[in-house]
Design an enzyme around this catalytic site. Structure first.
Site, PDB file in Angstrom:
ATOM      1  N   THR A 224       0.820  -1.214   0.000  1.00 28.96           N
ATOM      2  CA  THR A 224       0.000   0.000   0.000  1.00 28.96           C
ATOM      3  C   THR A 224       0.850   1.258   0.000  1.00 28.96           C
ATOM      4  OG1 THR A 224      -1.743  -1.189   1.181  1.00 28.96           O
ATOM      5  CG2 THR A 224      -1.842   1.217   1.226  1.00 28.96           C
ATOM      6  N   GLU A 225       1.955   1.230   0.728  1.00 21.87           N
ATOM      7  CA  GLU A 225       2.798   2.418   0.848  1.00 21.87           C
ATOM      8  C   GLU A 225       3.541   2.747  -0.453  1.00 21.87           C
ATOM      9  OE1 GLU A 225       3.264   4.649   3.079  1.00 21.87           O
ATOM     10  OE2 GLU A 225       2.171   3.867   4.800  1.00 21.87           O
ATOM     11  N   SER A 226       4.189   1.762  -1.052  1.00 22.59           N
ATOM     12  CA  SER A 226       5.082   2.049  -2.183  1.00 22.59           C
ATOM     13  C   SER A 226       4.863   1.166  -3.399  1.00 22.59           C
ATOM     14  CB  SER A 226       6.535   1.870  -1.734  1.00 22.59           C
ATOM     15  OG  SER A 226       6.803   0.493  -1.458  1.00 22.59           O
TER      16      SER A 226
END
Length: 348
Positions: A224-226
């Site tokens: 989700t982050e990167s």
């Protein structure tokens, strides 16, 4: 969004210039006493952004008496309140404006400041200007910024209590997660993200137990982050696979954010700390990873930011709804907010 704000401004101008009278204040109407609209039925599924937008637009019509709607401050405030709980910055701003101008609801600058702050923290310039003139909000946030009662994200009444980690044991359980029984087994049964590069999956599977973490949690956050891009940089200068900001990196001894190994280890160290701080509550830990633990403490749950609420929901869905993760109480003392949150749940 600009068009909607322009429409709201035009409605406001029409009310100021062409109204036949001021919006009558309902005696004794406060946010605490505001009648709450019925919650969406469970079968309707999760609340989506388009639904929140409809609540805000309906509230605008009730506030200004437009599009054939009668002016109704109670219904306007109800709908703004509901949308504000789901992180809608414009509803937070509009409700704060009603409070500061006693537009059908008793003036309350203290609660208005909290609402302006929530909208300002989401980047709304008008709210930032209002907050600068009002100062730092004091006291507890108003009910319209507390987690939605119809959305179980920040609540854990139905979940089993989290357990601290026990001694490692042989077998299929990850070494750092032994002693947590069925909770650990459910984590171990989760699949890895389908787009996770094999070398990253192997590294996380080997290293996550050192941080007493389920590899599936780390990979879900990373996805989700990167989206597994080691060169990713956000507008807020969050960097790398785990999207660490420089302050967080320094806090967990990450010297080179661009180094994937250091970046992942720093993200794991932060997740371990957050799980201990929130005693295994995955939703609160995820919300803090996105918005900071101070925001979670201040709002006594997942903060009323649209981005954060969607972030938590997306990762929980990827984790099959897992709400608890074993934690190590020796890592840090728990948040004092947890006792307040549990007390409010018990009172319902």
């Amino acid at each position: 969004m600009k068009a909607r704000r322009a429409r709201a401004a035009a409605l406001g101008a029409a009310w100021l210039l062409g109204a036949t009278g001021a919006l009558a204040q309902v005696p004794g109407l406060t946010l605490e006493s505001l009648p709450r609209p019925s919650a969406p039925p469970p079968e309707a599924g999760p609340v989506v952004p388009s639904q929140v937008l409809r609540w805000r637009e309906e509230a605008l019509r009730y506030e200004y008496g437009s599009d054939g709607m009668p002016r109704d401050p109670v219904k306007a405030a109800q709908l703004y309140c509901r949308a504000a709980r789901y992180g809608d910055a414009e509803s937070q701003y509009n409700l704060a404006w009603m409070l500061t101008n006693a537009r059908g609801i008793e003036r309350d600058d203290a609660q208005a400041a909290h609402l302006f702050a929530a909208a300002a923290e989401q980047g709304m310039a008008q709210a930032q200007n209002m907050l600068a003139s009002m100062g730092t909000p004091l006291g507890a946030p108003p009910p319209c910024l507390r987690p939605p009662e119809s959305d179980p994200l920040p609540l854990a009444a139905a979940a089993p209590p989290p357990r601290p980690l026990g001694k490692p044991a042989a077998g299929p359980l990850a070494p750092g997660m032994a002693g947590a029984g069925p909770i650990t087994q459910r984590w171990n049964a989760l699949p890895t993200p389908p787009n996770a590069p094999p070398q990253i999956t192997r590294f996380v599977s080997l290293v996550a137990p050192e941080y007493q973490l389920a590899p599936q949690l780390v990979l879900a956050v990373m996805a989700t982050e990167s989206n597994f891009d080691p060169l990713a940089v956000s507008p807020k200068n969050a960097q790398g696979l785990m999207q660490l900001i420089p302050d967080t990196a320094a806090r967990f001894q990450v010297r080179k954010l661009s180094d994937p190994t250091q970046n992942i280890r720093g993200g794991m160290a932060y997740l371990r700390w957050l799980l201990a701080y929130f005693e295994g509550d995955v939703a609160l830990a995820l919300a803090a990873y996105n918005a900071g633990e101070k925001a979670v403490d201040r709002y006594r749950g997942v903060p009323p930011y649209a981005e954060t609420r969607m972030y938590v929901r997306r990762i929980l869905a990827a984790l099959g709804g897992q709400r608890w993760h074993p934690f190590d109480p020796k890592v840090t003392a728990p948040s004092e907010m947890l006792s307040l949150l549990r007390g409010s749940q018990a009172a319902r």
